[in-house]
Design a protein around this motif. Structure first.
Motif, mmCIF file in Angstrom:
data_model
loop_
_atom_site.group_PDB
_atom_site.id
_atom_site.type_symbol
_atom_site.label_atom_id
_atom_site.label_comp_id
_atom_site.label_asym_id
_atom_site.label_seq_id
_atom_site.Cartn_x
_atom_site.Cartn_y
_atom_site.Cartn_z
ATOM 1 N N ALA A 26 0.862 -1.186 0.000
ATOM 2 C CA ALA A 26 0.000 0.000 0.000
ATOM 3 C C ALA A 26 0.894 1.229 0.000
ATOM 4 O O ALA A 26 1.868 1.286 0.763
ATOM 5 C CB ALA A 26 -0.913 -0.007 1.219
ATOM 6 N N ASP A 27 0.577 2.176 -0.848
ATOM 7 C CA ASP A 27 1.352 3.411 -0.959
ATOM 8 C C ASP A 27 2.836 3.121 -1.200
ATOM 9 O O ASP A 27 3.714 3.784 -0.628
ATOM 10 C CB ASP A 27 1.165 4.282 0.294
ATOM 11 N N GLY A 28 3.113 2.078 -2.007
ATOM 12 C CA GLY A 28 4.482 1.734 -2.365
ATOM 13 C C GLY A 28 5.282 1.036 -1.291
ATOM 14 O O GLY A 28 6.470 0.802 -1.441
ATOM 15 N N ARG A 29 4.648 0.672 -0.176
ATOM 16 C CA ARG A 29 5.349 0.047 0.953
ATOM 17 C C ARG A 29 4.737 -1.314 1.259
ATOM 18 O O ARG A 29 3.515 -1.443 1.402
ATOM 19 C CB ARG A 29 5.271 0.957 2.165
ATOM 20 N N GLU A 60 -4.593 -1.536 8.033
ATOM 21 C CA GLU A 60 -4.754 -0.308 7.241
ATOM 22 C C GLU A 60 -4.234 -0.520 5.812
ATOM 23 O O GLU A 60 -4.851 -0.067 4.845
ATOM 24 C CB GLU A 60 -4.018 0.853 7.908
ATOM 25 N N ALA A 61 -3.118 -1.217 5.689
ATOM 26 C CA ALA A 61 -2.551 -1.479 4.362
ATOM 27 C C ALA A 61 -3.518 -2.304 3.511
ATOM 28 O O ALA A 61 -3.697 -2.034 2.321
ATOM 29 C CB ALA A 61 -1.204 -2.178 4.493
ATOM 30 N N ASN A 64 -6.360 -0.128 2.289
ATOM 31 C CA ASN A 64 -5.941 0.807 1.244
ATOM 32 C C ASN A 64 -5.605 0.116 -0.074
ATOM 33 O O ASN A 64 -5.921 0.640 -1.141
ATOM 34 C CB ASN A 64 -4.746 1.642 1.716
ATOM 35 N N SER A 65 -4.972 -1.033 -0.016
ATOM 36 C CA SER A 65 -4.528 -1.696 -1.254
ATOM 37 C C SER A 65 -5.644 -2.475 -1.936
ATOM 38 O O SER A 65 -5.645 -2.624 -3.148
ATOM 39 C CB SER A 65 -3.367 -2.641 -0.968
#
Length: 179
Positions: A26-29, A60-61, A64-65
């Motif tokens: 998520a968000d590149g991480r 949370e990841a 989001n993903s």
């Protein structure tokens, strides 16, 4: 009368489960966590579920993903299970990943299920993520890592167990012979 949480934890620890690492980006991480609350749900469509604590960063990841991987661990992977069960800045440092996937599929996983989040349901202090499986694979030459009574274990081949048991058997008395 309220259920005793300690008694519940002790009782549920007697339910043997497989051990997985649930991963996402998520968000590149990359994010990941060890999970034993995983199950097949349906064949039409192909669905699996994973239960994730609401307070973990992986929760949370996943939200989001909207995608995740269930990586099934094999016997001998207990260090990998502990790594992803322990908070760390980069749980993936030094961990082999399969390059052909966008999401983190662990090189050492004995099976994997790449999923898109199909649905998410509240489950007390956890969320139940239902994933639609878009890809999967396995290595049939390995045995799973198990979690039982708060420790890691393995499946033992029944024949090998019996051979070892019989080899260590000692007769402590002999029947009397009548003369």
């Amino acid at each position: 009368m309220a259920l005793d949480e300690v008694a519940y934890r002790q009782a549920i620890a007697h339910f043997a489960t497989g051990v997985t690492v649930v991963t996402t980006v998520a968000d590149g991480r990359a994010a990941g966590m060890t999970a034993s609350a995983v199950s097949s749900v349906s064949l039409q469509p192909v669905l699996v579920l994973v239960c994730v604590s609401n307070r973990l960063p992986t929760h949370e990841a996943l939200q989001n993903s909207r995608r995740f991987v269930v990586n099934v661990l094999a016997e001998g992977d207990d260090d990998l299970a502990r790594r992803f069960a322990t908070p760390a800045p980069d749980k993936f440092e030094g961990v082999g990943l399969r390059a052909e996937f966008e999401l983190p599929v662990l090189s050492d996983a004995m099976a994997y299920f790449v999923c898109d989040v199909h649905e998410r349901f509240p489950g007390g202090d956890h969320s139940i993520f239902i994933g639609e499986v878009t890809d999967c694979g396995f290595d049939s030459g390995r045995k799973p890592l198990l979690y039982f009574r708060s420790g890691f274990g393995r499946i033992e081949d029944a024949e090998a167990y019996l051979q070892r048991d019989l080899a260590s058997w000692e007769r402590i008395s002999w029947p009397r012979r009548e003369t």
